[in-house]
Design an enzyme around this catalytic site. Sequence first.
Site, PDB file in Angstrom:
ATOM      1  N   PHE A   1       0.854  -1.182   0.000  1.00 17.68           N
ATOM      2  CA  PHE A   1       0.000   0.000   0.000  1.00 17.68           C
ATOM      3  C   PHE A   1       0.894   1.238   0.000  1.00 17.68           C
ATOM      4  CE2 PHE A   1      -2.591  -3.429   1.596  1.00 17.68           C
ATOM      5  CZ  PHE A   1      -3.719  -3.291   0.807  1.00 17.68           C
ATOM      6  N   LYS A   2       0.696   2.050  -1.035  1.00 14.87           N
ATOM      7  CA  LYS A   2       1.596   3.183  -1.325  1.00 14.87           C
ATOM      8  C   LYS A   2       1.113   4.426  -0.578  1.00 14.87           C
ATOM      9  CE  LYS A   2       3.854   5.246  -5.364  1.00 14.87           C
ATOM     10  NZ  LYS A   2       3.865   5.266  -6.858  1.00 14.87           N
TER      11      LYS A   2
END
Length: 439
Positions: free
Chosen positions: A235-236
Amino acid sequence: MALSISTPTTSSLLPPSSQVLQSFSLSPLLSNKLSHLRNSANHRRRQFGPRLRFTSSWPSLQVGRWNPLARSAKPVSFILRSSPLAARAAGGNAPTSPVDEIVTELDAVAGFSEIVPDTVVFDDFERFAPTAATVSSSLLLGIAGLPNTKFKSAIDTALADGECNALEKPEDRMSCYLTKALANVGAELAHQVPGRVSTEIDARLAYDTQGIIQRVHELLNLYNQHDVSTDRLLFKIPATWQGIEASRLLESEGIQTHLTFVYSFAQAAAAAQAGASVVQIFVGRLRDWARNHSGDPETDEALKKGEDAGLALAKKVYAYIHRNGYKTKLMAAAIRNKQDVFSLLGIDYIIAPLKILQSLEESVTDPDVKYSYVPRLTPAIGKTYDFTEEELVKWDQLSLAAAMGPAAEELLASGLEGYANQARRVEELFGKIWPPPNV
């Protein structure tokens, strides 16, 4: 969208067991590329003499979709047969005897770092076989702007979602559609690549730790509904202090995070201490800022030493991670030219534009003649790099804020604004095309 090329020496983007490629015949595009490379090799052989022989993995390259039920340890893409670079990568020394084959520059550099094409064009799946991917607002805009992509139905399904449709406020409804679309497209990608899929977290949540965590949990739940396991996901998250704190809490749950918009040593060090799985540095953007501004202690110090500000930060962070034994992998983005790639050899991941990858791919070279392919970054630099006492502190919100100079502050702010604008554009577009046809 970031799509990675599998190499024989880099596999950290891959899950514990990677997927087997279900093969079929080469596409016309790849066949043409193979013919081009062979012709280039024959021309180079005439230049260098009969001792050079073109042997690559192209004849055995397999192209197809990934079978999610089958497992293998070694997905294959740009891989050398009996490459002389294997010994060089292991020992850190160039071979002294003449090589018996010629390789492309892309083959050569992929022996040291995982090369990640920076693209949203899906035809490039065939040109640069993907092993990992990133799904983002910009990717959704690219999908929506193309008439017949295989991912279009994923967006249409999101726009027909009953849970989102039931929300009264239009802004809540559009935000719901955006989240569902990201997960739907990400799940499609997860069934086509063997490695991890990184999903962008809305930049408008950058200063809201609990908001970031809630959005990650929502996305994770949607992915699980698509039978995509947690170990396949990243998850960025923007590297604000709130984003770094969210990363720490998520990583403690076993959820892998990818911190982006890192423009200072303090951000990267705090992210590594938090246990982030991946930290992404924008080398070219920091260089551009340093060329046109002054007054930032980090960039000014690099220039005083005659160093490139972006490359110097990547080297320093790489040394810090390995000095302390952190699990964090380092990714270099905003690559401007081939020399950037050569200067970063050894870093975990390099995101490069397609024009640079194409140039590397089309350059057939004798490594001992044209370039000396050696890793520029190795774990050993962690033992020799000279850090100050201030840089080795346990980072907190106050020390991070004090250490971030004008370069990091300005570039972080502009990056967040750009990503937030992209998210708004997607929501505006969804508002225009809702409800979708034929659903």
